[in-house]
Design a protein around this motif. Sequence first.
Motif, PDB file in Angstrom:
ATOM      1  N   GLU A  62     -31.283  33.542  -6.623  1.00 14.53           N
ATOM      2  CA  GLU A  62     -32.305  33.615  -5.568  1.00 14.53           C
ATOM      3  C   GLU A  62     -32.855  32.232  -5.221  1.00 14.53           C
ATOM      4  N   CYS A  87     -25.269  32.522   2.157  1.00 18.53           N
ATOM      5  CA  CYS A  87     -25.654  31.881   0.895  1.00 18.53           C
ATOM      6  C   CYS A  87     -25.919  30.393   1.080  1.00 18.53           C
ATOM      7  N   ILE A  93     -27.992  41.862 -14.226  1.00 16.56           N
ATOM      8  CA  ILE A  93     -28.176  41.616 -12.794  1.00 16.56           C
ATOM      9  C   ILE A  93     -29.430  40.768 -12.582  1.00 16.56           C
ATOM     10  N   ILE A 128     -21.602  34.323  -9.746  1.00 20.12           N
ATOM     11  CA  ILE A 128     -21.485  35.769  -9.539  1.00 20.12           C
ATOM     12  C   ILE A 128     -20.231  36.317 -10.214  1.00 20.12           C
ATOM     13  N   LEU A 171     -21.071  37.629  -3.338  1.00 20.01           N
ATOM     14  CA  LEU A 171     -22.405  38.222  -3.469  1.00 20.01           C
ATOM     15  C   LEU A 171     -22.475  39.650  -2.940  1.00 20.01           C
ATOM     16  N   TYR A 229     -35.939  39.777  -4.829  1.00 19.91           N
ATOM     17  CA  TYR A 229     -34.911  38.844  -4.372  1.00 19.91           C
ATOM     18  C   TYR A 229     -34.765  38.886  -2.846  1.00 19.91           C
ATOM     19  N   GLN A 276     -21.483  42.444  -5.251  1.00 20.67           N
ATOM     20  CA  GLN A 276     -22.368  42.524  -6.411  1.00 20.67           C
ATOM     21  C   GLN A 276     -23.681  43.209  -6.048  1.00 20.67           C
ATOM     22  N   VAL A 277     -24.203  42.910  -4.871  1.00 22.66           N
ATOM     23  CA  VAL A 277     -25.430  43.581  -4.420  1.00 22.66           C
ATOM     24  C   VAL A 277     -25.157  45.060  -4.165  1.00 22.66           C
ATOM     25  N   ILE A 311     -31.624  37.050  -1.372  1.00 28.77           N
ATOM     26  CA  ILE A 311     -30.385  37.797  -1.614  1.00 28.77           C
ATOM     27  C   ILE A 311     -30.295  38.985  -0.661  1.00 28.77           C
ATOM     28  N   PHE A 352     -29.467  37.227 -10.836  1.00 33.41           N
ATOM     29  CA  PHE A 352     -30.076  37.165  -9.507  1.00 33.41           C
ATOM     30  C   PHE A 352     -31.318  36.275  -9.479  1.00 33.41           C
ATOM     31  N   GLU A 353     -32.051  36.212 -10.584  1.00 30.39           N
ATOM     32  CA  GLU A 353     -33.236  35.342 -10.613  1.00 30.39           C
ATOM     33  C   GLU A 353     -32.845  33.889 -10.355  1.00 30.39           C
ATOM     34  N   LEU A 410     -34.295  45.474  -6.047  1.00 31.34           N
ATOM     35  CA  LEU A 410     -33.976  44.166  -5.470  1.00 31.34           C
ATOM     36  C   LEU A 410     -35.159  43.544  -4.734  1.00 31.34           C
TER      37      LEU A 410
END
Length: 210
Positions: free
Chosen positions: A143, A152, A135, A100, A164, A181, A167-168, A184, A139-140, A178
């Motif tokens: 996840e 996490c 992103i 991240i 995290l 995900y 960032q979200v 996440i 994120f892929e 989103l």
Amino acid sequence: MKLYDYFRSSAAYRIRIALNLKGLSYDSIPINLRTCEQCSPAYRDRNPQGLVPALETPQGFLSQSLAIMEWLDESHPESPQLLPGDIWLRAQIRSLACQIACDIHPLNNLRVLNYLQGKLGVSDTEKTDWYSHWIATGFEALELQLSGSGFCIGEQPTLADICLIPQVYNALRFKVDLSPYPAIRQVYEHCNQLAPFQKAMPENQADAIV
């Protein structure tokens, strides 16, 4: 301690969460990134990179959020650990945090987005496409690595969660979808029920722009 801070800075947001989780008091000194206050000679005396955060400690100034958080953890071992567990678990936590903080965030921070528009002349739409692409790429992969526990990894908030959540938050601000995900989103929703995360939210800072 004094935290040189900006309410929307993901890296500064991390330090606010970490300080809150550790139960440590600090004074927040807002640095306005929109007016380039971080570029001033006075601030560069504190952090030659001209970035936030910077933490003023009894030993001096410390920059870079990951380094600051590890210092907080090692200098205050009596409070909840941000890197708990055995050597393998700590390595896994660092891996997620670095994905991240080192791979996703640097491509999308304010100075990069400003350069894209100011120097390269990209449009608002192109800037948003750039942000969303990186992103999604990050994120892929992320996840697939989360534990499904509400954090996490493990059963308590760690360095990975601290990285995290900001960032979200910023992905949502840029209206990134989103829905692909769920793991996440689960971590984001779970952590934001906890007081240390709530207190650190950008809208709860003194310099927040409503």
